[in-house]
Design a protein around this motif. Structure first.
Motif, PDB file in Angstrom:
ATOM      1  N   PRO A 145     -89.434  -0.318  15.207  1.00 43.14           N
ATOM      2  CA  PRO A 145     -89.082  -1.644  15.742  1.00 43.14           C
ATOM      3  C   PRO A 145     -88.560  -2.605  14.672  1.00 43.14           C
ATOM      4  O   PRO A 145     -87.802  -3.523  14.975  1.00 43.14           O
ATOM      5  CB  PRO A 145     -90.416  -2.147  16.322  1.00 43.14           C
ATOM      6  CG  PRO A 145     -91.166  -0.897  16.659  1.00 43.14           C
ATOM      7  CD  PRO A 145     -90.814   0.080  15.571  1.00 43.14           C
ATOM      8  N   GLN A 146     -88.943  -2.378  13.414  1.00 40.57           N
ATOM      9  CA  GLN A 146     -88.465  -3.256  12.329  1.00 40.57           C
ATOM     10  C   GLN A 146     -86.976  -3.070  12.046  1.00 40.57           C
ATOM     11  O   GLN A 146     -86.367  -3.903  11.382  1.00 40.57           O
ATOM     12  CB  GLN A 146     -89.236  -2.989  11.033  1.00 40.57           C
ATOM     13  CG  GLN A 146     -90.691  -3.422  11.093  1.00 40.57           C
ATOM     14  CD  GLN A 146     -91.380  -3.150   9.771  1.00 40.57           C
ATOM     15  OE1 GLN A 146     -91.840  -2.047   9.534  1.00 40.57           O
ATOM     16  NE2 GLN A 146     -91.427  -4.151   8.906  1.00 40.57           N
ATOM     17  N   VAL A 147     -86.423  -1.944  12.486  1.00 45.01           N
ATOM     18  CA  VAL A 147     -84.970  -1.764  12.354  1.00 45.01           C
ATOM     19  C   VAL A 147     -84.314  -1.846  13.737  1.00 45.01           C
ATOM     20  O   VAL A 147     -83.218  -1.336  13.955  1.00 45.01           O
ATOM     21  CB  VAL A 147     -84.599  -0.450  11.616  1.00 45.01           C
ATOM     22  CG1 VAL A 147     -85.030  -0.539  10.153  1.00 45.01           C
ATOM     23  CG2 VAL A 147     -85.235   0.782  12.270  1.00 45.01           C
ATOM     24  N   GLN A 196    -102.251   2.021   9.646  1.00 44.12           N
ATOM     25  CA  GLN A 196    -102.696   1.122  10.727  1.00 44.12           C
ATOM     26  C   GLN A 196    -101.739  -0.057  10.884  1.00 44.12           C
ATOM     27  O   GLN A 196    -101.438  -0.478  12.003  1.00 44.12           O
ATOM     28  CB  GLN A 196    -104.111   0.610  10.439  1.00 44.12           C
ATOM     29  CG  GLN A 196    -105.164   1.705  10.534  1.00 44.12           C
ATOM     30  CD  GLN A 196    -106.544   1.189  10.123  1.00 44.12           C
ATOM     31  OE1 GLN A 196    -107.239   0.563  10.914  1.00 44.12           O
ATOM     32  NE2 GLN A 196    -106.926   1.428   8.881  1.00 44.12           N
ATOM     33  N   HIS A 197    -101.251  -0.576   9.766  1.00 42.11           N
ATOM     34  CA  HIS A 197    -100.278  -1.675   9.795  1.00 42.11           C
ATOM     35  C   HIS A 197     -99.009  -1.230  10.533  1.00 42.11           C
ATOM     36  O   HIS A 197     -98.472  -1.961  11.368  1.00 42.11           O
ATOM     37  CB  HIS A 197     -99.978  -2.089   8.346  1.00 42.11           C
ATOM     38  CG  HIS A 197     -98.876  -3.091   8.162  1.00 42.11           C
ATOM     39  ND1 HIS A 197     -99.079  -4.309   7.532  1.00 42.11           N
ATOM     40  CD2 HIS A 197     -97.559  -3.060   8.486  1.00 42.11           C
ATOM     41  CE1 HIS A 197     -97.932  -4.975   7.512  1.00 42.11           C
ATOM     42  NE2 HIS A 197     -96.993  -4.231   8.075  1.00 42.11           N
ATOM     43  N   GLU A 198     -98.539   0.002  10.232  1.00 39.60           N
ATOM     44  CA  GLU A 198     -97.295   0.482  10.856  1.00 39.60           C
ATOM     45  C   GLU A 198     -97.497   0.775  12.342  1.00 39.60           C
ATOM     46  O   GLU A 198     -96.619   0.487  13.161  1.00 39.60           O
ATOM     47  CB  GLU A 198     -96.760   1.719  10.129  1.00 39.60           C
ATOM     48  CG  GLU A 198     -96.431   1.514   8.649  1.00 39.60           C
ATOM     49  CD  GLU A 198     -95.623   0.268   8.351  1.00 39.60           C
ATOM     50  OE1 GLU A 198     -94.776  -0.135   9.177  1.00 39.60           O
ATOM     51  OE2 GLU A 198     -95.833  -0.330   7.277  1.00 39.60           O
ATOM     52  N   ILE A 199     -98.660   1.348  12.705  1.00 35.14           N
ATOM     53  CA  ILE A 199     -98.924   1.609  14.134  1.00 35.14           C
ATOM     54  C   ILE A 199     -98.976   0.279  14.894  1.00 35.14           C
ATOM     55  O   ILE A 199     -98.486   0.179  16.018  1.00 35.14           O
ATOM     56  CB  ILE A 199    -100.216   2.438  14.321  1.00 35.14           C
ATOM     57  CG1 ILE A 199     -99.991   3.862  13.794  1.00 35.14           C
ATOM     58  CG2 ILE A 199    -100.621   2.484  15.802  1.00 35.14           C
ATOM     59  CD1 ILE A 199    -101.235   4.759  13.845  1.00 35.14           C
ATOM     60  N   ASP A 200     -99.535  -0.750  14.277  1.00 27.39           N
ATOM     61  CA  ASP A 200     -99.530  -2.091  14.884  1.00 27.39           C
ATOM     62  C   ASP A 200     -98.115  -2.505  15.280  1.00 27.39           C
ATOM     63  O   ASP A 200     -97.892  -3.056  16.359  1.00 27.39           O
ATOM     64  CB  ASP A 200    -100.062  -3.127  13.878  1.00 27.39           C
ATOM     65  CG  ASP A 200    -101.554  -3.391  14.035  1.00 27.39           C
ATOM     66  OD1 ASP A 200    -102.189  -2.761  14.905  1.00 27.39           O
ATOM     67  OD2 ASP A 200    -102.068  -4.237  13.278  1.00 27.39           O
ATOM     68  N   HIS A 201     -97.140  -2.245  14.385  1.00 28.25           N
ATOM     69  CA  HIS A 201     -95.747  -2.615  14.683  1.00 28.25           C
ATOM     70  C   HIS A 201     -95.277  -1.984  15.992  1.00 28.25           C
ATOM     71  O   HIS A 201     -94.472  -2.571  16.724  1.00 28.25           O
ATOM     72  CB  HIS A 201     -94.814  -2.134  13.564  1.00 28.25           C
ATOM     73  CG  HIS A 201     -94.702  -3.080  12.400  1.00 28.25           C
ATOM     74  ND1 HIS A 201     -94.193  -4.354  12.515  1.00 28.25           N
ATOM     75  CD2 HIS A 201     -95.002  -2.923  11.092  1.00 28.25           C
ATOM     76  CE1 HIS A 201     -94.193  -4.945  11.318  1.00 28.25           C
ATOM     77  NE2 HIS A 201     -94.686  -4.096  10.435  1.00 28.25           N
ATOM     78  N   LEU A 202     -95.757  -0.763  16.276  1.00 26.06           N
ATOM     79  CA  LEU A 202     -95.326  -0.057  17.497  1.00 26.06           C
ATOM     80  C   LEU A 202     -95.864  -0.756  18.747  1.00 26.06           C
ATOM     81  O   LEU A 202     -95.360  -0.547  19.842  1.00 26.06           O
ATOM     82  CB  LEU A 202     -95.783   1.403  17.462  1.00 26.06           C
ATOM     83  CG  LEU A 202     -95.335   2.211  16.232  1.00 26.06           C
ATOM     84  CD1 LEU A 202     -95.849   3.637  16.330  1.00 26.06           C
ATOM     85  CD2 LEU A 202     -93.808   2.198  16.079  1.00 26.06           C
ATOM     86  N   GLY A 210     -98.637  -7.204   2.975  1.00 23.63           N
ATOM     87  CA  GLY A 210     -97.337  -7.828   3.079  1.00 23.63           C
ATOM     88  C   GLY A 210     -96.559  -7.031   4.101  1.00 23.63           C
ATOM     89  O   GLY A 210     -97.060  -6.057   4.646  1.00 23.63           O
ATOM     90  N   CYS A 211     -95.325  -7.443   4.388  1.00 29.01           N
ATOM     91  CA  CYS A 211     -94.529  -6.738   5.405  1.00 29.01           C
ATOM     92  C   CYS A 211     -93.061  -7.035   5.141  1.00 29.01           C
ATOM     93  O   CYS A 211     -92.709  -8.174   4.853  1.00 29.01           O
ATOM     94  CB  CYS A 211     -94.922  -7.240   6.792  1.00 29.01           C
ATOM     95  SG  CYS A 211     -94.008  -6.460   8.121  1.00 29.01           S
ATOM     96  N   LEU A 212     -92.217  -5.998   5.259  1.00 40.77           N
ATOM     97  CA  LEU A 212     -90.782  -6.207   5.016  1.00 40.77           C
ATOM     98  C   LEU A 212     -90.182  -7.163   6.050  1.00 40.77           C
ATOM     99  O   LEU A 212     -89.130  -7.745   5.811  1.00 40.77           O
ATOM    100  CB  LEU A 212     -90.047  -4.863   5.033  1.00 40.77           C
ATOM    101  CG  LEU A 212     -90.444  -3.893   3.906  1.00 40.77           C
ATOM    102  CD1 LEU A 212     -89.775  -2.538   4.107  1.00 40.77           C
ATOM    103  CD2 LEU A 212     -90.084  -4.465   2.532  1.00 40.77           C
ATOM    104  N   SER A 213     -90.862  -7.354   7.187  1.00 46.01           N
ATOM    105  CA  SER A 213     -90.366  -8.281   8.205  1.00 46.01           C
ATOM    106  C   SER A 213     -90.930  -9.694   8.025  1.00 46.01           C
ATOM    107  O   SER A 213     -90.590 -10.596   8.799  1.00 46.01           O
ATOM    108  CB  SER A 213     -90.701  -7.762   9.608  1.00 46.01           C
ATOM    109  OG  SER A 213     -89.970  -6.584   9.870  1.00 46.01           O
TER     110      SER A 213
HETATM  111 NI    NI Z   1     -94.917  -4.435   8.370  1.00 39.49          NI
END
Ligand code: NI
Length: 176
Positions: free
Chosen positions: A50-52, A135-141, A93-96
């Motif tokens: 989703p970030q891309v 866990q951070h990346e699954i949250d993005h989903l 942190g987060c690239l978004s």
């Molecule tokens: Ni992130």
């Protein structure tokens, strides 16, 4: 491989629940590879589709340090199937959400089930920074950002600052 554009919050595409991958085929493998390239280029340790701008349940992570060999992990449909009672606080942190960081509490260890790049079901036990990152990346989903785990006061402050930067950039582009 191709580098993809990373969306910056606030953006409605970052708040949507992503759709499951039906089968890991050549298209998904290309997406996974492009995401790894994009993550390395941005010097991140994780990236979710989703970030891309792609609403699919795909994540990539690599928590290897600079002095270690790269250890990219690519996952489709990752699911937490077990989590430890023990928790861990990590400054995320987060690239978004560029240039913003906050302490987030999550389970210290997790077990993940996912599809690998050959469409095989695998499980992975992770702890420490790898567990936090996955866990951070699954949250993005699920349309969740790390700021959704902190106080609304701090969250609103970060989002407002990002919005301001976005507006400034748009104004600069309009006059360029
Ligand atoms: Ni992130």
């Amino acid at each position: 491989m191709a580098k993809l554009e990373i969306l910056v919050a606030p953006d409605p595409r970052l708040k949507k629940r992503a759709l499951p991958v039906e089968r890991v085929d050549d298209d998904i493998r290309k997406l996974m590879d492009d995401m790894v390239e994009t993550m390395y280029d941005a010097r991140g340790i994780g990236l979710a589709a989703p970030q891309v701008g792609i609403s699919k349940r795909v994540i990539v992570v690599d928590v290897a340090r600079d002095d270690e060999e790269p250890q990219p992990i690519q996952m489709a449909n990752p699911e937490v199937i077990w989590e430890s009672d023990e928790e861990r606080t990590y400054e995320e942190g987060c690239l978004s959400l560029p240039e913003h960081y906050a302490e987030v509490v999550r389970p210290e260890a997790v077990k993940i089930r996912y599809l690998d790049r050959e469409n095989e079901i695998r499980t992975l036990e992770a702890d420490d920074i790898l567990a936090t990152c996955i866990q951070h990346e699954i949250d993005h989903l699920d349309g969740v950002l790390f700021v959704d785990h902190i106080s609304s006061l701090k969250r609103n402050m970060i989002i407002k600052k990002l919005q301001k930067v976005k507006k400034q950039r748009q104004a600069e582009e309009a006059t360029a």
